[in-house]
Design an enzyme around this catalytic site. Structure first.
Site, mmCIF file in Angstrom:
data_model
loop_
_atom_site.group_PDB
_atom_site.id
_atom_site.type_symbol
_atom_site.label_atom_id
_atom_site.label_comp_id
_atom_site.label_asym_id
_atom_site.label_seq_id
_atom_site.Cartn_x
_atom_site.Cartn_y
_atom_site.Cartn_z
ATOM 1 N N SER A 91 1.101 -1.260 -0.118
ATOM 2 C CA SER A 91 -0.016 0.133 0.039
ATOM 3 C C SER A 91 0.880 1.088 -0.024
ATOM 4 C CB SER A 91 -0.893 0.057 1.255
ATOM 5 O OG SER A 91 -1.454 1.232 1.518
ATOM 6 N N TYR B 200 -3.401 -0.539 10.047
ATOM 7 C CA TYR B 200 -3.271 -0.852 8.684
ATOM 8 C C TYR B 200 -1.752 -0.441 8.204
ATOM 9 C CZ TYR B 200 -4.446 -0.778 3.744
ATOM 10 O OH TYR B 200 -4.727 -1.174 2.297
#
Ligand code: NAD
Length: 253
Positions: free
Chosen positions: A145, A158
């Site tokens: 990500s 996350y």
């Protein structure tokens, strides 16, 4: 010829989180490149199956909950019972929980770290053992990500998980490159999927994000198709431990 090196004919690919979003897009891309695809999901992958089958591709659904470590062996056993061997693993399944860091519960923290990091390791380890037993080598592609590179806002678990995925990708590549196993990652930018529904619903944040993307648009599942096919193919045999950004230029800003 060079394009032959991108073909995945005869390869069996396992993609987690296959029912929707980027996982679905990557299943379709791998199938279009010639791979037989086994899609892992908690829910039925009817749409993914029909997208693949309409082009004459081969798809098997493997229903499994990846929050449970016992799913790892069940997935591998199912795939081997149907196809006899496996060549590609795409660790795509992931969750994001948005909350101010000050209020994040231990339960939510663990939920994110477990699926996004612990299961990526356990799946990779099980598949690497299988590749070694087969004597074939194989490919592992993790989905990282922008938060593998940046801090993010209101997503501490996350960010921690995706930053760790980048490190894990390097660590596993160092150990397994000599065994013919390529471990790499793709870091998608801001993509229009369920993962970003909340963000896109927030007009102010969505506007700020869009304004910062050099390409001038959010990404789509089709945008990761080329990168995943490349990393899963012979064309990437000498690419190890790298995280490829597919981000419309976000990191270049
Ligand atoms: P998504 O929410 O549509 O997809 C997530 C997938 O993970 C779904 O298929 C879901 O069923 C699966 N999943 C979740 N929990 C599971 C479980 N316990 N067992 C099995 N499967 C489970 O969002 P997406 O954007 O397609 O996300 C795919 C991956 O891409 C994730 O790892 C996400 O973190 C990553 N990612 C997304 C973006 C983005 O902007 N959308 C950006 C960077 C990285």
């Amino acid at each position: 010829m060079i394009l032959d090196d991108f073909s995945l004919k005869g390869k069996v690919a396992v993609v987690t989180g296959a029912n929707t979003g980027l996982g679905q897009g990557m299943c379709v891309a791998l199938a279009q490149a010639g791979a037989t695809v086994a899609g892992v999901a908690r829910r039925e992958c009817t749409e993914t199956a029909s997208l693949i089958q309409k082009d004459g591709g081969e798809f098997t659904e493997v229903l499994a909950d990846l929050s449970k470590p016992e799913s790892v062996d069940l997935i591998l056993e199912k795939v081997l019972s149907v196809y006899g061997h496996v060549d590609i693993l795409v660790n795509n399944a992931g969750i994001i929980l948005r909350e101010d860091a000050i209020n994040v519960t231990a339960e939510d923290w663990n939920k994110v770290i477990n699926l996004n990091l612990n299961m990526v390791f356990l799946m990779s380890q099980a598949f690497a053992r299988q590749y070694i037993e087969q004597g074939t080598g194989g490919k592992i592609v993790n989905i990282a990500s922008m938060t593998s590179f940046q801090g993010g806002i209101r997503i501490p678990a996350y960010t921690s998980s995706k930053s760790a995925v980048l490190g894990l990708t390097r660590a596993l590549a160092n150990e397994w490159a000599s065994k013919g196993i390529n471990v790499n990652a793709i870091a998608p930018g801001y993509m229009a999927t369920n993962n970003t529904t909340q963000l896109r619903d927030d007009e102010k944040r969505a506007g700020e994000i869009l304004e910062r993307i050099p390409a001038g648009r959010w990404g789509t599942p089709q945008d990761v198709a080329g990168a995943v096919v490349f990393l899963c193919s012979k064309a990437a045999d000498y690419v190890h431990g790298f995280t490829v950004a597919v981000d419309g230029g976000w990191l270049a800003r």
